[in-house]
Design a protein around this motif. Sequence first.
Motif, PDB file in Angstrom:
ATOM      1  N   SER A 128       0.844  -1.194   0.000  1.00  0.00           N
ATOM      2  CA  SER A 128       0.000   0.000   0.000  1.00  0.00           C
ATOM      3  C   SER A 128       0.881   1.246   0.000  1.00  0.00           C
ATOM      4  CB  SER A 128      -0.937  -0.011   1.206  1.00  0.00           C
ATOM      5  OG  SER A 128      -0.174  -0.083   2.390  1.00  0.00           O
ATOM      6  N   LEU A 129       1.444   1.551  -1.162  1.00  0.00           N
ATOM      7  CA  LEU A 129       2.315   2.708  -1.317  1.00  0.00           C
ATOM      8  C   LEU A 129       1.508   3.872  -1.872  1.00  0.00           C
ATOM      9  CD1 LEU A 129       5.344   0.871  -2.925  1.00  0.00           C
ATOM     10  CD2 LEU A 129       5.108   1.614  -0.565  1.00  0.00           C
ATOM     11  N   VAL A 130       1.982   5.075  -1.616  1.00  0.00           N
ATOM     12  CA  VAL A 130       1.313   6.266  -2.122  1.00  0.00           C
ATOM     13  C   VAL A 130       2.299   7.078  -2.946  1.00  0.00           C
ATOM     14  CG1 VAL A 130      -0.376   6.394  -0.251  1.00  0.00           C
ATOM     15  CG2 VAL A 130       1.799   7.571  -0.012  1.00  0.00           C
ATOM     16  N   ASN A 131       1.753   7.904  -3.852  1.00  0.00           N
ATOM     17  CA  ASN A 131       2.611   8.763  -4.664  1.00  0.00           C
ATOM     18  C   ASN A 131       2.947  10.037  -3.892  1.00  0.00           C
ATOM     19  OD1 ASN A 131       0.322  10.381  -4.858  1.00  0.00           O
ATOM     20  ND2 ASN A 131      -0.151   9.751  -6.945  1.00  0.00           N
ATOM     21  N   SER A 132       3.597  10.976  -4.537  1.00  0.00           N
ATOM     22  CA  SER A 132       4.039  12.180  -3.841  1.00  0.00           C
ATOM     23  C   SER A 132       2.885  13.097  -3.420  1.00  0.00           C
ATOM     24  CB  SER A 132       5.032  12.961  -4.710  1.00  0.00           C
ATOM     25  OG  SER A 132       4.451  13.250  -5.961  1.00  0.00           O
ATOM     26  N   VAL A 154      -1.752  10.030  -2.668  1.00  0.00           N
ATOM     27  CA  VAL A 154      -2.802   9.171  -3.233  1.00  0.00           C
ATOM     28  C   VAL A 154      -2.192   7.813  -3.522  1.00  0.00           C
ATOM     29  CG1 VAL A 154      -4.436   8.947  -5.154  1.00  0.00           C
ATOM     30  CG2 VAL A 154      -3.860  11.202  -4.261  1.00  0.00           C
ATOM     31  N   GLY A 155      -2.983   6.766  -3.432  1.00  0.00           N
ATOM     32  CA  GLY A 155      -2.482   5.424  -3.699  1.00  0.00           C
ATOM     33  C   GLY A 155      -1.758   5.341  -5.034  1.00  0.00           C
ATOM     34  N   LEU A 156      -0.636   4.632  -5.057  1.00  0.00           N
ATOM     35  CA  LEU A 156       0.188   4.522  -6.258  1.00  0.00           C
ATOM     36  C   LEU A 156      -0.591   3.826  -7.364  1.00  0.00           C
ATOM     37  CD1 LEU A 156       3.114   5.249  -7.042  1.00  0.00           C
ATOM     38  CD2 LEU A 156       3.684   2.877  -6.612  1.00  0.00           C
ATOM     39  N   GLN A 157      -0.563   4.416  -8.556  1.00  0.00           N
ATOM     40  CA  GLN A 157      -1.258   3.871  -9.716  1.00  0.00           C
ATOM     41  C   GLN A 157      -0.271   3.735 -10.863  1.00  0.00           C
ATOM     42  OE1 GLN A 157      -4.512   6.488 -10.571  1.00  0.00           O
ATOM     43  NE2 GLN A 157      -5.160   6.565  -8.448  1.00  0.00           N
ATOM     44  N   ALA A 158      -0.694   3.019 -11.891  1.00  0.00           N
ATOM     45  CA  ALA A 158       0.172   2.814 -13.054  1.00  0.00           C
ATOM     46  C   ALA A 158       0.584   4.143 -13.680  1.00  0.00           C
ATOM     47  CB  ALA A 158      -0.530   1.922 -14.076  1.00  0.00           C
ATOM     48  N   SER A 159      -0.274   5.139 -13.631  1.00  0.00           N
ATOM     49  CA  SER A 159       0.048   6.430 -14.247  1.00  0.00           C
ATOM     50  C   SER A 159       1.177   7.167 -13.509  1.00  0.00           C
ATOM     51  CB  SER A 159      -1.195   7.311 -14.303  1.00  0.00           C
ATOM     52  OG  SER A 159      -1.692   7.538 -13.000  1.00  0.00           O
ATOM     53  N   ASP A 160       1.558   6.719 -12.329  1.00  0.00           N
ATOM     54  CA  ASP A 160       2.661   7.325 -11.584  1.00  0.00           C
ATOM     55  C   ASP A 160       4.026   6.824 -12.053  1.00  0.00           C
ATOM     56  OD1 ASP A 160       1.012   8.882  -9.862  1.00  0.00           O
ATOM     57  OD2 ASP A 160       0.581   7.057  -8.708  1.00  0.00           O
ATOM     58  N   THR A 174       6.026   7.555  -1.764  1.00  0.00           N
ATOM     59  CA  THR A 174       6.184   8.155  -0.448  1.00  0.00           C
ATOM     60  C   THR A 174       6.169   7.040   0.592  1.00  0.00           C
ATOM     61  OG1 THR A 174       5.081  10.159  -1.183  1.00  0.00           O
ATOM     62  CG2 THR A 174       5.201   9.799   1.187  1.00  0.00           C
ATOM     63  N   TYR A 175       7.239   6.939   1.349  1.00  0.00           N
ATOM     64  CA  TYR A 175       7.329   5.944   2.414  1.00  0.00           C
ATOM     65  C   TYR A 175       6.742   6.555   3.684  1.00  0.00           C
ATOM     66  CZ  TYR A 175       9.206   2.917   6.009  1.00  0.00           C
ATOM     67  OH  TYR A 175       9.332   2.086   7.094  1.00  0.00           O
ATOM     68  N   GLN A 176       5.796   5.863   4.278  1.00  0.00           N
ATOM     69  CA  GLN A 176       5.187   6.311   5.522  1.00  0.00           C
ATOM     70  C   GLN A 176       5.532   5.320   6.628  1.00  0.00           C
ATOM     71  OE1 GLN A 176       1.135   6.330   4.040  1.00  0.00           O
ATOM     72  NE2 GLN A 176       1.170   8.563   3.926  1.00  0.00           N
ATOM     73  N   PRO A 177       6.277   5.743   7.635  1.00  0.00           N
ATOM     74  CA  PRO A 177       6.625   4.842   8.732  1.00  0.00           C
ATOM     75  C   PRO A 177       5.372   4.328   9.449  1.00  0.00           C
ATOM     76  CG  PRO A 177       7.954   6.832   8.839  1.00  0.00           C
ATOM     77  CD  PRO A 177       6.896   7.056   7.808  1.00  0.00           C
ATOM     78  N   ILE A 178       5.433   3.105   9.910  1.00  0.00           N
ATOM     79  CA  ILE A 178       4.325   2.516  10.664  1.00  0.00           C
ATOM     80  C   ILE A 178       4.337   3.029  12.097  1.00  0.00           C
ATOM     81  CG2 ILE A 178       3.453   0.366  11.634  1.00  0.00           C
ATOM     82  CD1 ILE A 178       4.298  -1.047   9.132  1.00  0.00           C
TER      83      ILE A 178
END
Length: 146
Positions: free
Chosen positions: A71-75, A78-84, A118-122
């Motif tokens: 579950s990675l997000v872009n800059s 928003v959730g990472l998608q192919a368009s990123d 974007t890495y989000q620490p747990i």
Amino acid sequence: MLFRSVVETAIVISVALMMIFAVFEYGRYLMISDLVNNAVREGARQAVVTTNTQNTANIQNTVIYYLGGQSLVNSQGVGLQASDVQVFQANANGTPIANMNWYDASFGTTIGVQVTVTYQPILPTLGFLPKTFQLQSTAMMTSEAN
């Protein structure tokens, strides 16, 4: 004497838990970083061997597939998608060439695949560490097709 032992134990356990959690979080960061690097490399590998048979969406979906459902997000958060995922033709130093499609790359031309997550620490960052980290990975390979 008992009170002193309880206080010392609380301090030692707190420090030990912080160290364990820091090692866990750093290990997770390295795992995500390696996962992103491998996914981009696989996308670039597919792009350079199939320039005349694949389209950009196939390469982008390959990168997303190799990210393993994380579950990675872009800059933008928003959730990472192919368009990123960017796929581009590049010059010798890795700079994207404007108005050049990657799938028109001649044999020996550099093709690049890039993604930024974007890495989000747990775990809590305790207020003095950043809440997110940008991970950008780029893979450059020379075209083997066309």
